[in-house]
Design a protein around this motif. Structure first.
Motif, PDB file in Angstrom:
ATOM      1  N   HIS A 276      19.668  -8.588  -6.825  1.00 37.48           N
ATOM      2  CA  HIS A 276      20.773  -8.358  -7.760  1.00 37.48           C
ATOM      3  C   HIS A 276      20.872  -6.888  -8.159  1.00 37.48           C
ATOM      4  CE1 HIS A 276      21.026 -12.673  -7.954  1.00 37.48           C
ATOM      5  NE2 HIS A 276      19.772 -12.753  -8.373  1.00 37.48           N
ATOM      6  N   GLY A 277      19.967  -6.063  -7.627  1.00 35.69           N
ATOM      7  CA  GLY A 277      20.012  -4.640  -7.925  1.00 35.69           C
ATOM      8  C   GLY A 277      19.242  -4.257  -9.173  1.00 35.69           C
ATOM      9  N   SER A 278      18.568  -5.221  -9.772  1.00 31.70           N
ATOM     10  CA  SER A 278      17.760  -4.919 -10.955  1.00 31.70           C
ATOM     11  C   SER A 278      16.468  -4.225 -10.504  1.00 31.70           C
ATOM     12  CB  SER A 278      17.444  -6.226 -11.699  1.00 31.70           C
ATOM     13  OG  SER A 278      16.501  -5.977 -12.716  1.00 31.70           O
ATOM     14  N   VAL A 279      16.187  -3.087 -11.119  1.00 31.86           N
ATOM     15  CA  VAL A 279      15.027  -2.296 -10.703  1.00 31.86           C
ATOM     16  C   VAL A 279      13.889  -2.437 -11.715  1.00 31.86           C
ATOM     17  CG1 VAL A 279      14.199   0.010 -10.079  1.00 31.86           C
ATOM     18  CG2 VAL A 279      16.572  -0.638  -9.595  1.00 31.86           C
ATOM     19  N   THR A 280      12.701  -2.692 -11.219  1.00 31.45           N
ATOM     20  CA  THR A 280      11.499  -2.720 -12.051  1.00 31.45           C
ATOM     21  C   THR A 280      10.622  -1.546 -11.639  1.00 31.45           C
ATOM     22  OG1 THR A 280      11.594  -5.126 -12.136  1.00 31.45           O
ATOM     23  CG2 THR A 280       9.514  -4.093 -12.788  1.00 31.45           C
ATOM     24  N   TYR A 281      10.199  -0.776 -12.631  1.00 34.21           N
ATOM     25  CA  TYR A 281       9.347   0.381 -12.389  1.00 34.21           C
ATOM     26  C   TYR A 281       7.924   0.015 -12.819  1.00 34.21           C
ATOM     27  CZ  TYR A 281      13.905   2.635 -12.351  1.00 34.21           C
ATOM     28  OH  TYR A 281      15.198   2.960 -12.077  1.00 34.21           O
ATOM     29  N   PHE A 282       6.965   0.406 -12.018  1.00 31.86           N
ATOM     30  CA  PHE A 282       5.570   0.073 -12.306  1.00 31.86           C
ATOM     31  C   PHE A 282       4.758   1.323 -12.619  1.00 31.86           C
ATOM     32  CE2 PHE A 282       5.266  -4.398 -11.141  1.00 31.86           C
ATOM     33  CZ  PHE A 282       6.439  -4.580 -10.426  1.00 31.86           C
ATOM     34  N   CYS A 283       3.819   1.129 -13.533  1.00 37.41           N
ATOM     35  CA  CYS A 283       2.805   2.139 -13.787  1.00 37.41           C
ATOM     36  C   CYS A 283       1.490   1.364 -13.790  1.00 37.41           C
ATOM     37  CB  CYS A 283       3.060   2.838 -15.120  1.00 37.41           C
ATOM     38  SG  CYS A 283       1.978   4.249 -15.340  1.00 37.41           S
ATOM     39  N   TYR A 284       0.862   1.313 -12.641  1.00 32.67           N
ATOM     40  CA  TYR A 284      -0.310   0.473 -12.423  1.00 32.67           C
ATOM     41  C   TYR A 284       0.026  -0.972 -12.768  1.00 32.67           C
ATOM     42  CZ  TYR A 284      -2.622   4.952 -11.937  1.00 32.67           C
ATOM     43  OH  TYR A 284      -2.967   6.209 -11.529  1.00 32.67           O
ATOM     44  N   ASP A 285      -0.641  -1.574 -13.767  1.00 33.28           N
ATOM     45  CA  ASP A 285      -0.429  -2.982 -14.078  1.00 33.28           C
ATOM     46  C   ASP A 285       0.702  -3.215 -15.085  1.00 33.28           C
ATOM     47  OD1 ASP A 285      -2.065  -1.573 -15.801  1.00 33.28           O
ATOM     48  OD2 ASP A 285      -3.295  -3.297 -16.347  1.00 33.28           O
TER      49      ASP A 285
ATOM     50  N   ARG B 140      -1.375   8.760 -18.589  1.00 33.76           N
ATOM     51  CA  ARG B 140      -0.729   8.959 -19.894  1.00 33.76           C
ATOM     52  C   ARG B 140       0.439   7.988 -20.048  1.00 33.76           C
ATOM     53  NH1 ARG B 140       0.013  11.913 -24.243  1.00 33.76           N
ATOM     54  NH2 ARG B 140       2.083  12.609 -24.835  1.00 33.76           N
ATOM     55  N   ASN B 141       1.263   7.849 -19.002  1.00 41.50           N
ATOM     56  CA  ASN B 141       2.385   6.907 -19.053  1.00 41.50           C
ATOM     57  C   ASN B 141       1.884   5.481 -19.295  1.00 41.50           C
ATOM     58  OD1 ASN B 141       4.430   8.747 -18.706  1.00 41.50           O
ATOM     59  ND2 ASN B 141       4.889   8.203 -16.593  1.00 41.50           N
ATOM     60  N   ARG B 142       0.798   5.105 -18.602  1.00 39.78           N
ATOM     61  CA  ARG B 142       0.253   3.762 -18.763  1.00 39.78           C
ATOM     62  C   ARG B 142      -0.231   3.557 -20.202  1.00 39.78           C
ATOM     63  NH1 ARG B 142      -4.085   0.833 -19.237  1.00 39.78           N
ATOM     64  NH2 ARG B 142      -4.142  -1.221 -18.251  1.00 39.78           N
ATOM     65  N   LYS B 143      -0.884   4.570 -20.739  1.00 38.10           N
ATOM     66  CA  LYS B 143      -1.394   4.481 -22.110  1.00 38.10           C
ATOM     67  C   LYS B 143      -0.235   4.315 -23.098  1.00 38.10           C
ATOM     68  CE  LYS B 143      -4.519   6.786 -25.290  1.00 38.10           C
ATOM     69  NZ  LYS B 143      -5.049   8.044 -25.764  1.00 38.10           N
ATOM     70  N   ILE B 144       0.851   5.044 -22.887  1.00 38.77           N
ATOM     71  CA  ILE B 144       2.028   4.943 -23.755  1.00 38.77           C
ATOM     72  C   ILE B 144       2.627   3.538 -23.673  1.00 38.77           C
ATOM     73  CG2 ILE B 144       4.403   5.760 -24.088  1.00 38.77           C
ATOM     74  CD1 ILE B 144       3.350   8.579 -23.167  1.00 38.77           C
ATOM     75  N   LEU B 145       2.718   2.989 -22.472  1.00 40.96           N
ATOM     76  CA  LEU B 145       3.247   1.623 -22.313  1.00 40.96           C
ATOM     77  C   LEU B 145       2.332   0.623 -23.010  1.00 40.96           C
ATOM     78  CD1 LEU B 145       4.394   1.677 -18.548  1.00 40.96           C
ATOM     79  CD2 LEU B 145       5.873   1.678 -20.583  1.00 40.96           C
TER      80      LEU B 145
ATOM     81  N   VAL C  60      10.328   8.350 -24.960  1.00 37.25           N
ATOM     82  CA  VAL C  60      10.571   9.789 -24.811  1.00 37.25           C
ATOM     83  C   VAL C  60       9.822  10.563 -25.886  1.00 37.25           C
ATOM     84  CG1 VAL C  60      12.345  11.604 -24.887  1.00 37.25           C
ATOM     85  CG2 VAL C  60      12.811   9.465 -23.678  1.00 37.25           C
ATOM     86  N   SER C  61       9.879  10.055 -27.124  1.00 41.47           N
ATOM     87  CA  SER C  61       9.218  10.762 -28.239  1.00 41.47           C
ATOM     88  C   SER C  61       7.697  10.783 -28.076  1.00 41.47           C
ATOM     89  CB  SER C  61       9.592  10.118 -29.576  1.00 41.47           C
ATOM     90  OG  SER C  61       8.949   8.861 -29.707  1.00 41.47           O
ATOM     91  N   LYS C  62       7.155   9.802 -27.342  1.00 40.80           N
ATOM     92  CA  LYS C  62       5.707   9.769 -27.115  1.00 40.80           C
ATOM     93  C   LYS C  62       5.290  10.587 -25.894  1.00 40.80           C
ATOM     94  CE  LYS C  62       4.799   5.353 -29.373  1.00 40.80           C
ATOM     95  NZ  LYS C  62       4.040   4.112 -29.303  1.00 40.80           N
ATOM     96  N   GLY C  63       6.285  11.152 -25.205  1.00 41.54           N
ATOM     97  CA  GLY C  63       5.968  12.005 -24.051  1.00 41.54           C
ATOM     98  C   GLY C  63       5.961  11.284 -22.708  1.00 41.54           C
ATOM     99  N   PHE C  64       6.557  10.090 -22.682  1.00 46.88           N
ATOM    100  CA  PHE C  64       6.611   9.337 -21.419  1.00 46.88           C
ATOM    101  C   PHE C  64       7.424  10.125 -20.391  1.00 46.88           C
ATOM    102  CE2 PHE C  64       7.881   6.000 -18.486  1.00 46.88           C
ATOM    103  CZ  PHE C  64       6.753   5.207 -18.413  1.00 46.88           C
ATOM    104  N   GLN C  65       6.886  10.206 -19.169  1.00 50.36           N
ATOM    105  CA  GLN C  65       7.579  10.932 -18.100  1.00 50.36           C
ATOM    106  C   GLN C  65       8.069   9.927 -17.066  1.00 50.36           C
ATOM    107  OE1 GLN C  65       4.230  14.009 -17.793  1.00 50.36           O
ATOM    108  NE2 GLN C  65       6.062  15.212 -17.360  1.00 50.36           N
ATOM    109  N   PHE C  66       9.372   9.652 -17.117  1.00 52.38           N
ATOM    110  CA  PHE C  66       9.954   8.584 -16.294  1.00 52.38           C
ATOM    111  C   PHE C  66       9.861   8.841 -14.790  1.00 52.38           C
ATOM    112  CE2 PHE C  66      11.759   7.841 -20.429  1.00 52.38           C
ATOM    113  CZ  PHE C  66      11.763   6.456 -20.520  1.00 52.38           C
TER     114      PHE C  66
END
Ligand SMILES: [Zn+2]
Length: 122
Positions: free
Chosen positions: A94-103, A54-59, A77-83
């Protein structure tokens, strides 16, 4: 007199006779017990997968055909994304964080903005 065995079957709770390391009264009980455990685990895994999909679909829907886009966090958030559901997290030196959801991936630009990075779209 033979030594008494106080073991009980882990499935049906009947008293087990024989070796002290036996956990089940027979193969049927052992198989049924493991099927029950696997079934619960499968449901758990299926639910997590559904949230990730679902998160991937929203992205995907939010980014459209753009390879990089910056959007307001509230839109996800309004689309229901669950972080809390992601497949991977990477932080650079540099402390920059990248979050992945599959591709797909995203970065928090500030408290309200998120940059989505899409995989190559054809
Ligand atoms: Zn049993």
């Amino acid at each position: 007199m033979e030594p008494t065995n106080q073991q009980f079957c882990m499935l049906c709770n009947h008293k087990i006779h024989g070796r002290t390391d036996k956990k089940f009264c027979n193969d049927n009980c052992r198989n049924a017990y493991h099927n029950k455990i696997n079934h619960s685990e499968n449901i758990l895994i299926r639910n997590i997968k559904a949230k990730l999909f679902r998160n991937r679909k929203i992205l995907s829907e939010t980014s459209g055909d753009r390879s990089v886009c910056t959007i307001n966090r509230s839109l996800l958030v309004s689309k229901g994304f669950q972080f809390e559901f992601m497949t991977q997290m990477h932080s650079n030196k540099h402390g920059s964080v990248t979050y992945f959801c599959y591709d797909y991936s995203y970065k928090l630009i500030n408290d309200s903005s998120i940059q989505i990075l899409s995989p190559n779209k054809k």
